[in-house]
Design an enzyme around this catalytic site. Sequence first.
Site, PDB file in Angstrom:
ATOM      1  CB  SER A 141      -0.890  -0.001   1.240  1.00 11.29           C
ATOM      2  OG  SER A 141      -1.477   1.272   1.419  1.00 11.29           O
TER       3      SER A 141
ATOM      4  CG  HIS B 171     -10.891  -0.561  -0.852  1.00  8.57           C
ATOM      5  ND1 HIS B 171     -10.296   0.308  -1.722  1.00  8.57           N
ATOM      6  CD2 HIS B 171     -10.181  -0.441   0.304  1.00  8.57           C
ATOM      7  CE1 HIS B 171      -9.276   0.930  -1.126  1.00  8.57           C
ATOM      8  NE2 HIS B 171      -9.193   0.476   0.101  1.00  8.57           N
TER       9      HIS B 171
HETATM   10  C1  LIG Z   1      -7.486  -2.551   6.860  1.00  8.42           C
HETATM   11  C2  LIG Z   1      -7.504  -2.508   5.373  1.00  8.42           C
HETATM   12  C3  LIG Z   1      -6.747  -1.555   4.719  1.00  8.42           C
HETATM   13  C4  LIG Z   1      -6.711  -1.521   3.326  1.00  8.42           C
HETATM   14  N1  LIG Z   1      -5.912  -0.622   2.702  1.00  8.42           N
HETATM   15  C5  LIG Z   1      -5.864  -0.582   1.350  1.00  8.42           C
HETATM   16  C6  LIG Z   1      -4.993   0.313   0.679  1.00  8.42           C
HETATM   17  O1  LIG Z   1      -4.216   1.031   1.294  1.00  8.42           O
HETATM   18  N2  LIG Z   1      -5.040   0.342  -0.672  1.00  8.42           N
HETATM   19  C7  LIG Z   1      -5.875  -0.468  -1.404  1.00  8.42           C
HETATM   20  O2  LIG Z   1      -5.891  -0.405  -2.627  1.00  8.42           O
HETATM   21  N3  LIG Z   1      -6.669  -1.356  -0.787  1.00  8.42           N
HETATM   22  C8  LIG Z   1      -6.682  -1.442   0.565  1.00  8.42           C
HETATM   23  N4  LIG Z   1      -7.474  -2.371   1.191  1.00  8.42           N
HETATM   24  C9  LIG Z   1      -8.247  -3.324   0.382  1.00  8.42           C
HETATM   25  C10 LIG Z   1      -7.417  -4.592   0.110  1.00  8.42           C
HETATM   26  O3  LIG Z   1      -6.360  -4.311  -0.765  1.00  8.42           O
HETATM   27  C11 LIG Z   1      -8.259  -5.720  -0.503  1.00  8.42           C
HETATM   28  O4  LIG Z   1      -8.928  -5.205  -1.627  1.00  8.42           O
HETATM   29  C12 LIG Z   1      -9.257  -6.351   0.455  1.00  8.42           C
HETATM   30  O5  LIG Z   1      -8.759  -6.381   1.764  1.00  8.42           O
HETATM   31  C13 LIG Z   1      -9.586  -7.769   0.014  1.00  8.42           C
HETATM   32  O6  LIG Z   1     -10.630  -8.284   0.769  1.00  8.42           O
HETATM   33  P1  LIG Z   1     -10.439  -9.257   2.037  1.00  8.42           P
HETATM   34  O7  LIG Z   1      -9.949  -8.414   3.155  1.00  8.42           O
HETATM   35  O8  LIG Z   1     -11.814  -9.788   2.254  1.00  8.42           O
HETATM   36  O9  LIG Z   1      -9.467 -10.351   1.660  1.00  8.42           O
HETATM   37  C14 LIG Z   1      -7.492  -2.442   2.587  1.00  8.42           C
HETATM   38  C15 LIG Z   1      -8.228  -3.409   3.252  1.00  8.42           C
HETATM   39  C16 LIG Z   1      -8.226  -3.466   4.628  1.00  8.42           C
HETATM   40  C17 LIG Z   1      -9.008  -4.548   5.311  1.00  8.42           C
END
Ligand SMILES: Cc1cc2nc3c(=O)[nH]c(=O)nc-3n(C[C@H](O)[C@H](O)[C@H](O)COP(=O)(O)O)c2cc1C
Length: 439
Positions: free
Chosen positions: A187, A336
């Site tokens: 990230s 996301h």
């Molecule tokens: C706490 C948290 C922070 C995240 N931060 C980012 C980020 O900085 N950039 C981004 O593109 N996606 C972010 N995501 C989304 C993840 O990249 C991803 O799409 C998602 O967690 C996948 O789903 P899952 O948690 O059910 O496996 C974040 C997700 C979580 C849970």
Amino acid sequence: MEKPTPLKSLEISDRGMIARRRFLNFLAASPLVATPMVASTIASILASMPDRSLAQSYDVLRSSARTLGPDGIITAAGDALNVFEFEPAAKKAVLAQEAPAHWGYLESGVDGDVTRDANNAAYARYNIRAKRLIDARKVDTSVKIFGETWRSPIFLCPVSSLGAFDAEAGVTAARAAGKRGHQMILSTVDNASIADVSKAHGSPAWFQLYPTDNWAVTQALVSRAEAAGCPAIVLTVDRQGGRNTETLFRMRRQDQRDCSGCHTPGFANEVSRKANFAGIDVSKVTNLYGTGMTWSFVDRLRGIVKGKLLLKGIVTGADAKEALRHGVDGLLVSNHGGRAEESGQATIGVLAEIVDAVGGRIPVLIDGGVRRGTDVLKALAVGAAAVGIGRPYVWGLASFGEPGVDRVLQILDDEFITIMRQTGALNVGQITRDTVTRV
Ligand SMILES: Cc1cc2nc3c(=O)[nH]c(=O)nc-3n(C[C@H](O)[C@H](O)[C@H](O)COP(=O)(O)O)c2cc1C
């Protein structure tokens, strides 16, 4: 004691190994040596036997050696039987640091968390078709993406602020992923830098880009990632404006700490602990997500990205086709983790539409709700080139650090190999739409 299995009905022809396993099983069952300590030692020997023994590794001894806390929560990464068991362990560890807001941050979706939960639940709408009488002792799980070979199709998704869960943040996750041959997307707003993460990973990680609303900062972030050897920039396009992370807001109310030390208002303060921004002038930035981005922003970015450019957050075939027109190299189908819009739409449910829209011209990756090796297989069957996990590896990280992430990946890899064998797929290319049926 179970009767020894006749040799000819076993899937493994290595007689020496079978003899050893039988001997260990015999020892474990013997009343003379079956103390918890001996049983646990035997279980760890059985568990450490190489991949050839996978078909037998779901051994009864595995669970008998587990030490659970009085609350029924695992106390060591190696004790976990599935990735779900890391969730309460992580919650316990985060709450022990009196940081309920951090827990709320990780778990939260938006509004009622309906989309977050739908992501996982939707995998149950696909059934797997087993194929019999195929010699699947040797299975190759590797995938090739943009010429890079990944040992496994499972990659780590970008999760911001991993420093809330581990002192070394993305570096710890990268170390675990690299050792197992999994790719990772870092990230923009992790606490660790892309250079440190790539070093810990052993090969360059991919970089997720939040471009901000200042082009000079966008350029600086891209050059920093490329200077670290990063071959792919992943632009996240699903964060327009604010969002209602209700679960986070609820948990925040329980947090007694003074959070202003870290969460000081103002963009420069917000990113002061985010290594990728170090030395970059952010004085003109008002927004991390580049709210107001359009396809012409993608064109502009395309003009400066030397390597591959992917869009993260595409959920319709129409947008996928548009991405092709704008010279994008790959897509990550994502909502996301249910943290963008409360659409109720699971990512697996739109994967086929997107795969069909791009017609094999660029790879389509997916994330959201992946919790089992069978989910990985289902996503690959529908047409994903690789499959990302977010929260599960952070549960591992928060509860047990590097061994936690390692075990999460090991469990998913093992489950994935097991289901590949049962479908007669000897390599990932043999997982096709015929491998699943939609219920
Ligand atoms: C706490 C948290 C922070 C995240 N931060 C980012 C980020 O900085 N950039 C981004 O593109 N996606 C972010 N995501 C989304 C993840 O990249 C991803 O799409 C998602 O967690 C996948 O789903 P899952 O948690 O059910 O496996 C974040 C997700 C979580 C849970």
